[in-house]
Design an enzyme around this catalytic site. Structure first.
Site, PDB file in Angstrom:
ATOM      1  N   ASP A   9      11.587  31.611  64.426  1.00  0.00           N
ATOM      2  CA  ASP A   9      10.275  32.244  64.242  1.00  0.00           C
ATOM      3  C   ASP A   9      10.371  33.550  63.453  1.00  0.00           C
ATOM      4  O   ASP A   9       9.928  34.598  63.918  1.00  0.00           O
ATOM      5  CB  ASP A   9       9.606  32.529  65.585  1.00  0.00           C
ATOM      6  CG  ASP A   9       9.587  31.349  66.517  1.00  0.00           C
ATOM      7  OD1 ASP A   9       9.449  30.222  66.031  1.00  0.00           O
ATOM      8  OD2 ASP A   9       9.713  31.551  67.741  1.00  0.00           O
ATOM      9  N   GLU A  66       0.566  24.891  66.121  1.00  0.00           N
ATOM     10  CA  GLU A  66       0.819  26.254  66.576  1.00  0.00           C
ATOM     11  C   GLU A  66       1.226  27.127  65.389  1.00  0.00           C
ATOM     12  O   GLU A  66       1.207  26.701  64.239  1.00  0.00           O
ATOM     13  CB  GLU A  66       1.927  26.254  67.638  1.00  0.00           C
ATOM     14  CG  GLU A  66       3.224  25.624  67.174  1.00  0.00           C
ATOM     15  CD  GLU A  66       4.198  25.374  68.295  1.00  0.00           C
ATOM     16  OE1 GLU A  66       3.878  25.696  69.451  1.00  0.00           O
ATOM     17  OE2 GLU A  66       5.285  24.849  68.023  1.00  0.00           O
TER      18      GLU A  66
END
Length: 321
Positions: free
Chosen positions: A40, A208
Site C-alpha cells: 500500500d 477498495e
C-alpha cells in the site's frame, strides 16, 4: 490497499464485467532497487527526496534521492497514538496517503483489523514530511460493525474549486467519500453527506483503495478490485472510471456506472508481477506515475514496490506505459 476481507475469503471471486484499457507498447515498470518490500505505498517528493510511506510498522518510511534506489528510513511515528488500540490491538496502521497543502504535509491512514469494519481513519501533520516528525490529530472518520461500509484506505483530493474531499472504503458497500474542512483536515461541519462512488453487485464486494485524480474536465477514480494479500494467489487489479464531479457519478470507458460494477482495467497481473493494487497516483516531472505494490512470483509472492508511468489516450483515458 490492505483488504479487510479479501485476505480471509476464498480465493475464487466472481469478477464484475469490465472494459479494459487498450494494450499499447510501453516502457514497463521503472527500475527500483534497495528496500522495496512494501504494501500500500504512497509517495511524494519532499525537499528533493522521494518519500514512500506504507502499511505496517508505525507506518513504514523509505527514502530515495533518484526514485530508483530506496532505503528504509524508520517510521512516520516514534510511538503509536493511544487511540489506535481501540481499532487494532496490534497497533498496526494501514494504507497511508501523503500530500502537501498550505505549507504542511498531511498523512491520512487507517487503523483496523482483518475482516472487520470496526475501523478508523486518522490524520497526522508534519512541516517536513520526514519519518519521526509527525503530529497525530486523532480520528477523522470511523465505522462500526453496524455500518454498511468500512473506514479504511483514505485518499485526499482537492478539487478545482479548492474544496477538500476524502475517499475511502473496502468491501461492504464499496467506496465512499466525505467532505473535509481545509482548516482542520477533519470532516466538514457544513456538509455531512456520505457520498457513494463505487461498488459491485457480486459478493464479497471486493473493491477498495480509492484514489481520485483531477485531470482536465474529469475526475478519475482508480480502485483496487478482487483478492489482495494472498501472495501468488492474489487476483488484485486496478480499474478506473471518471466523472465531471468529485462525488460522481463515475462511469467506465463503456459507460457502465461504477456503482453498478463498472470499471476499466488499467493494470492486472503481468507474468511474475502478480496482483497489482494498493495504488497511489503521483504527478511528477510533468507526468503521472502509478505507484503500487504487486506480489513477486519469482520471490514467493513477496509484496514489492512498483512505479509505472501513466499516459492518456485521445479520449482522455489513462493507460500504463
Amino acid at each position: 490497499m490492505l483488504a479487510a476481507l479479501s485476505c480471509v475469503l476464498a480465493s475464487s471471486l466472481a469478477a464484475a464485467p469490465a472494459s479494459a484499457a487498450p494494450r499499447r507498447p510501453g516502457d514497463g515498470p521503472l527500475p527500483v532497487t534497495g528496500d522495496v518490500v512494501v504494501h500500500d505505498p504512497t509517495m511524494i517528493r519532499a525537499r528533493g527526496d522521494y518519500l514512500v510511506y506504507s502499511t505496517h510498522g508505525l507506518i513504514e518510511a523509505r527514502v530515495s534521492r533518484d526514485m530508483k534506489h530506496f532505503t528504509r528510513a524508520g517510521d512516520a511515528f516514534t510511538e503509536p497514538p493511544a487511540w489506535w488500540r481501540e481499532y487494532s490491538p496490534e497497533n498496526d496502521p494501514w494504507a497511508p496517503d501523503i500530500s502537501f497543502h498550505n505549507g504542511r504535509y498531511l498523512l491520512y491512514y487507517a487503523v483496523s483489523s482483518f475482516g472487520s469494519n470496526h475501523s478508523a481513519i486518522g490524520l497526522a501533520t508534519s512541516r517536513t514530511g520526514l519519518p519521526g516528525s509527525w503530529t497525530d490529530h486523532g480520528v477523522v472518520y470511523a465505522t462500526t460493525t453496524g455500518d454498511d461500509h468500512n473506514a479504511i484506505d483514505p485518499d485526499l483530493l482537492v478539487d478545482h474549486e479548492g474544496r477538500w474531499w476524502l475517499s475511502f472504503g473496502s468491501h461492504w458497500t464499496g467506496i465512499r467519500m466525505i467532505r473535509i474542512d481545509p482548516a482542520t483536515g477533519k470532516r466538514h461541519a457544513g456538509d455531512r453527506t456520505l457520498y457513494h462512488l463505487a461498488t459491485r453487485p457480486d459478493a464479497p464486494y471486493a473493491v477498495e483503495a480509492p484514489i481520485v485524480v483531477r485531470r482536465g474536465a474529469y475526475y478519475y477514480l482508480f480502485a483496487s478490485y478482487d483478492r489482495c494479500c494472498a501472495g501468488v494467489d492474489s487476483t488484485y487489479k486496478i480499474k478506473v472510471g471518471r466523472a465531471t464531479s468529485p462525488t460522481g457519478p463515475y462511469v467506465d470507458r463503456d459507460g457502465v456506472p461504477m456503482l453498478e460494477g463498472g470499471g476499466t482495467v488499467v493494470l492486472e497481473t503481468e507474468g511474475s508481477r502478480i496482483g497489482p493494487g494498493g495504488q497511489d497516483v503521483v504527478f511528477d516531472k510533468g507526468g503521472h506515475l502509478l505507484v503500487h505494490h504487486y506480489y513477486d512470483g519469482e520471490d514467493g509472492g513477496t509484496p514489492k514496490l512498483a512505479l509505472r508511468r501513466l499516459a492518456w489516450d485521445e479520449a482522455g483515458w489513462p493507460y500504463v506505459r
